[in-house]
Design a protein around this motif. Structure first.
Motif, PDB file in Angstrom:
ATOM      1  N   LEU A  26     -11.543  -2.406   2.563  1.00 21.64           N
ATOM      2  CA  LEU A  26     -10.784  -1.406   1.798  1.00 21.64           C
ATOM      3  C   LEU A  26      -9.594  -2.067   1.096  1.00 21.64           C
ATOM      4  O   LEU A  26      -9.351  -1.842  -0.098  1.00 21.64           O
ATOM      5  CB  LEU A  26     -10.314  -0.293   2.747  1.00 21.64           C
ATOM      6  CG  LEU A  26      -9.451   0.799   2.140  1.00 21.64           C
ATOM      7  CD1 LEU A  26     -10.182   1.546   1.039  1.00 21.64           C
ATOM      8  CD2 LEU A  26      -8.999   1.790   3.226  1.00 21.64           C
TER       9      LEU A  26
ATOM     10  N   PRO B  58     -12.244  -9.546   7.682  1.00 19.50           N
ATOM     11  CA  PRO B  58     -11.690  -9.163   6.377  1.00 19.50           C
ATOM     12  C   PRO B  58     -11.558  -7.657   6.296  1.00 19.50           C
ATOM     13  O   PRO B  58     -12.348  -6.923   6.892  1.00 19.50           O
ATOM     14  CB  PRO B  58     -12.748  -9.665   5.382  1.00 19.50           C
ATOM     15  CG  PRO B  58     -14.009  -9.799   6.172  1.00 19.50           C
ATOM     16  CD  PRO B  58     -13.595 -10.113   7.584  1.00 19.50           C
TER      17      PRO B  58
ATOM     18  N   LYS C 255      -0.925   4.417   6.129  1.00 14.86           N
ATOM     19  CA  LYS C 255      -2.123   3.589   5.885  1.00 14.86           C
ATOM     20  C   LYS C 255      -2.436   3.509   4.394  1.00 14.86           C
ATOM     21  O   LYS C 255      -2.826   2.466   3.890  1.00 14.86           O
ATOM     22  CB  LYS C 255      -3.309   4.161   6.665  1.00 14.86           C
ATOM     23  CG  LYS C 255      -4.534   3.295   6.606  1.00 14.86           C
ATOM     24  CD  LYS C 255      -5.490   3.566   7.749  1.00 14.86           C
ATOM     25  CE  LYS C 255      -4.914   3.151   9.084  1.00 14.86           C
ATOM     26  NZ  LYS C 255      -5.741   3.434  10.205  1.00 14.86           N
TER      27      LYS C 255
ATOM     28  N   CYS D 130     -14.777   3.891   1.351  1.00 15.14           N
ATOM     29  CA  CYS D 130     -14.964   3.076   2.552  1.00 15.14           C
ATOM     30  C   CYS D 130     -14.942   3.991   3.769  1.00 15.14           C
ATOM     31  O   CYS D 130     -13.879   4.343   4.285  1.00 15.14           O
ATOM     32  CB  CYS D 130     -13.855   2.028   2.662  1.00 15.14           C
ATOM     33  SG  CYS D 130     -13.945   0.799   1.355  1.00 15.14           S
TER      34      CYS D 130
ATOM     35  N   PHE E 114     -10.699   5.962   4.777  1.00 16.33           N
ATOM     36  CA  PHE E 114     -10.555   6.932   5.858  1.00 16.33           C
ATOM     37  C   PHE E 114      -9.499   6.434   6.833  1.00 16.33           C
ATOM     38  O   PHE E 114      -9.315   5.220   6.986  1.00 16.33           O
ATOM     39  CB  PHE E 114     -11.881   7.102   6.620  1.00 16.33           C
ATOM     40  CG  PHE E 114     -12.792   8.115   5.988  1.00 16.33           C
ATOM     41  CD1 PHE E 114     -13.526   7.784   4.859  1.00 16.33           C
ATOM     42  CD2 PHE E 114     -12.904   9.398   6.509  1.00 16.33           C
ATOM     43  CE1 PHE E 114     -14.355   8.710   4.262  1.00 16.33           C
ATOM     44  CE2 PHE E 114     -13.733  10.331   5.922  1.00 16.33           C
ATOM     45  CZ  PHE E 114     -14.463   9.989   4.792  1.00 16.33           C
TER      46      PHE E 114
ATOM     47  N   ALA F 239     -16.973   3.262   6.440  1.00 19.73           N
ATOM     48  CA  ALA F 239     -17.468   2.509   7.597  1.00 19.73           C
ATOM     49  C   ALA F 239     -16.359   2.313   8.626  1.00 19.73           C
ATOM     50  O   ALA F 239     -15.186   2.227   8.277  1.00 19.73           O
ATOM     51  CB  ALA F 239     -17.989   1.150   7.135  1.00 19.73           C
TER      52      ALA F 239
HETATM   53  O1  C5P Z   1      -7.213  -0.100   9.442  1.00 19.72           O
HETATM   54  P1  C5P Z   1      -8.198   0.950   9.761  1.00 19.72           P
HETATM   55  O2  C5P Z   1      -9.469   0.409  10.384  1.00 19.72           O
HETATM   56  O3  C5P Z   1      -7.656   2.115  10.526  1.00 19.72           O
HETATM   57  O4  C5P Z   1      -8.578   1.542   8.330  1.00 19.72           O
HETATM   58  C1  C5P Z   1      -9.614   2.431   8.139  1.00 19.72           C
HETATM   59  C2  C5P Z   1     -10.093   2.359   6.739  1.00 19.72           C
HETATM   60  O5  C5P Z   1     -10.194   1.015   6.309  1.00 19.72           O
HETATM   61  C3  C5P Z   1     -11.496   2.915   6.588  1.00 19.72           C
HETATM   62  O6  C5P Z   1     -11.629   3.427   5.289  1.00 19.72           O
HETATM   63  C4  C5P Z   1     -12.366   1.685   6.790  1.00 19.72           C
HETATM   64  O7  C5P Z   1     -13.638   1.842   6.186  1.00 19.72           O
HETATM   65  C5  C5P Z   1     -11.533   0.628   6.123  1.00 19.72           C
HETATM   66  N1  C5P Z   1     -11.676  -0.721   6.699  1.00 19.72           N
HETATM   67  C6  C5P Z   1     -12.321  -1.702   5.972  1.00 19.72           C
HETATM   68  N2  C5P Z   1     -12.405  -2.970   6.493  1.00 19.72           N
HETATM   69  C7  C5P Z   1     -11.862  -3.262   7.695  1.00 19.72           C
HETATM   70  C8  C5P Z   1     -11.208  -2.257   8.427  1.00 19.72           C
HETATM   71  C9  C5P Z   1     -11.138  -0.999   7.903  1.00 19.72           C
HETATM   72  O8  C5P Z   1     -12.828  -1.430   4.890  1.00 19.72           O
HETATM   73  N3  C5P Z   1     -11.956  -4.492   8.171  1.00 19.72           N
END
Ligand code: C5P
Length: 406
Positions: free
Chosen positions: A309, A306, A340, A273, A326, A275
């Motif tokens: 990750l 949602p 995290k 993930c 990430f 993005a």
């Molecule tokens: O919580 P945060 O945005 O800092 O976490 C980053 C990680 O979580 C990244 O790998 C990002 O692709 C993923 N993420 C996700 N869906 C979200 C928020 C973050 O997959 N809604």
């Protein structure tokens, strides 16, 4: 890996040819022997003299040169090399290769060779996007030709977009991969899902909430996994990045669409993930463009998106063997990333510093700390392409250890 290897470097016409001089220098430094073929176009951008000076005199230009042919012969040129690299690979040379034409030394060598071939395309962004070039690329991939780049950015022609030749460092990494025989197969039975880019959360039909993610890192990871033979689904928000070769690309705009597309791509063995998903969306986006009417603007009501990750990590049966996220942080990078990893329930976190001084957003470089259950592993600063290649290698090693459960 590169030491004592014999690289045949074909330089075709393009302003990026100057970067190939740097590539020769770097290959020499690593102990490789470099022989060069300059096409007629290539010789307009770099001189045979400068290429000869760097490659120890090993430069060939003419299919019908008596000296070259008696001394070397185009078949021997190919036979006496371990890898053929074309950098820059022009649209014209790609077209010739795809059609099997052999009307100059470069195209004849490429048709005659049974060695692995790696192309570093460089051209104007319209030429790269043209259906003919796209067809040629697909045909060459089917023929087993490897690709590195092109990247997106400012082009010499003044346009911005995909078409810029990969940096010498990235071509070197791809050469190492090709020489190690790693290019194909190591992830051949593996299905990978990669998310990339930002999401756009609509406010009304013309406005949206977004972020600065360029998609460079996620797209590079999809490309690197594909280069090791994985079947890759790339779910991406809007970016200017070219589609990575071989990946199935699903374009979405919102976080909810991204989650639905990821779920539709399951089952997968690996999910990365990368993005930058918007944390919130507008609860009630307007159906029509909101107009100014002199009154103070209405506050936007937001609700949480949602977490893709976390959702993938929390799957019971059918959970990907390896879920990687990430952590883009501006301070206390490692501490926050360790936390995290626990919160999200994923296997690995790649932590990077996105404070403005680091220039990671939109830039070509990244400095990563990999956090897994055993601890923290700092990686040296590298281009996003090199980070992706390293990650793909790590994934291949981990999958080999864990086995594939799907
Ligand atoms: O919580 P945060 O945005 O800092 O976490 C980053 C990680 O979580 C990244 O790998 C990002 O692709 C993923 N993420 C996700 N869906 C979200 C928020 C973050 O997959 N809604």
């Amino acid at each position: 890996m590169i030491e004592h290897k014999r690289i045949l470097l074909i330089i075709s016409g393009g302003i990026a040819a100057y970067k190939s001089l740097e590539l020769i220098r770097r290959l020499n430094e690593r102990g490789a022997t470099v022989r060069c073929v300059l096409t007629e176009g290539g010789a307009r951008f770099v001189t045979p003299l400068s290429v000869a000076a760097l490659s120890g005199g090993n430069v060939y230009t003419d299919l019908f040169s008596l000296t070259d042919e008696s001394d070397m012969g185009h078949i021997r040129l190919s036979r006496e090399s371990d890898l053929v690299v074309v950098a820059p690979a022009s649209a014209d040379l790609m077209a010739k290769m795809a059609a099997g034409l052999a009307d100059d030394l470069a195209s004849t060598v490429l048709l005659a060779t049974d060695k692995p071939v790696l192309l570093a395309p460089a051209m104007n962004t319209m030429m790269w996007a043209h259906p003919a070039t796209r067809r040629n690329r697909a045909r060459l991939e089917e023929d087993g030709i490897g690709f590195v780049g092109p990247g997106a950015g400012d082009l010499a022609c003044g346009e911005v977009g995909p078409g810029r030749m990969a940096e010498p460092e990235d071509i070197l990494a791809a050469i190492e991969g090709a020489l190690a025989g790693r290019g194909e197969g190591r992830l051949a039975a593996v299905r990978a899902l990669v998310t990339s880019g930002p999401t756009h959360e609509p406010i009304d039909p013309v406005r949206y909430i977004a972020n600065r993610s360029s998609g460079k890192q996620g797209h590079a990871i999809a490309g690197a996994l594909g280069a090791l033979g994985a079947e890759v689904v790339l779910v991406t928000g809007p970016t200017g990045e070219p589609d990575p070769p071989g990946a199935r690309v699903v374009r979405i705009e919102t976080a909810e669409q991204m989650l639905a597309a990821c779920q539709a791509a399951l089952p997968v063995d690996v999910a990365v993930c990368a993005a930058a998903v918007a944390d919130w969306r507008v609860s009630h986006p307007a159906n029509r463009k909101t107009k100014r009417n002199g009154a103070p603007p209405a506050a936007l009501e937001l609700q949480e998106n949602p977490d893709i990750l976390r959702t993938l990590s929390a799957m019971g049966r059918g959970r990907p063997t390896l879920v990687i996220g990430f952590a883009a942080e501006t301070h206390d990078v490692v501490e926050n990333a360790v936390q995290k990893r626990r919160d999200k329930g994923c296997d690995w976190i790649l932590a990077n510093d996105v404070s403005p001084d680091e220039g990671v957003f939109g830039g070509d470089h990244n400095r990563i700390h990999l956090i897994d259950e055993t601890g923290v592993e700092p990686w040296p600063e590298a281009t996003k392409v090199a980070v992706a290649a390293h990650l793909a290698e790590r994934i291949a090693a981990a999958i080999a250890d864990k086995g594939i459960s799907v």
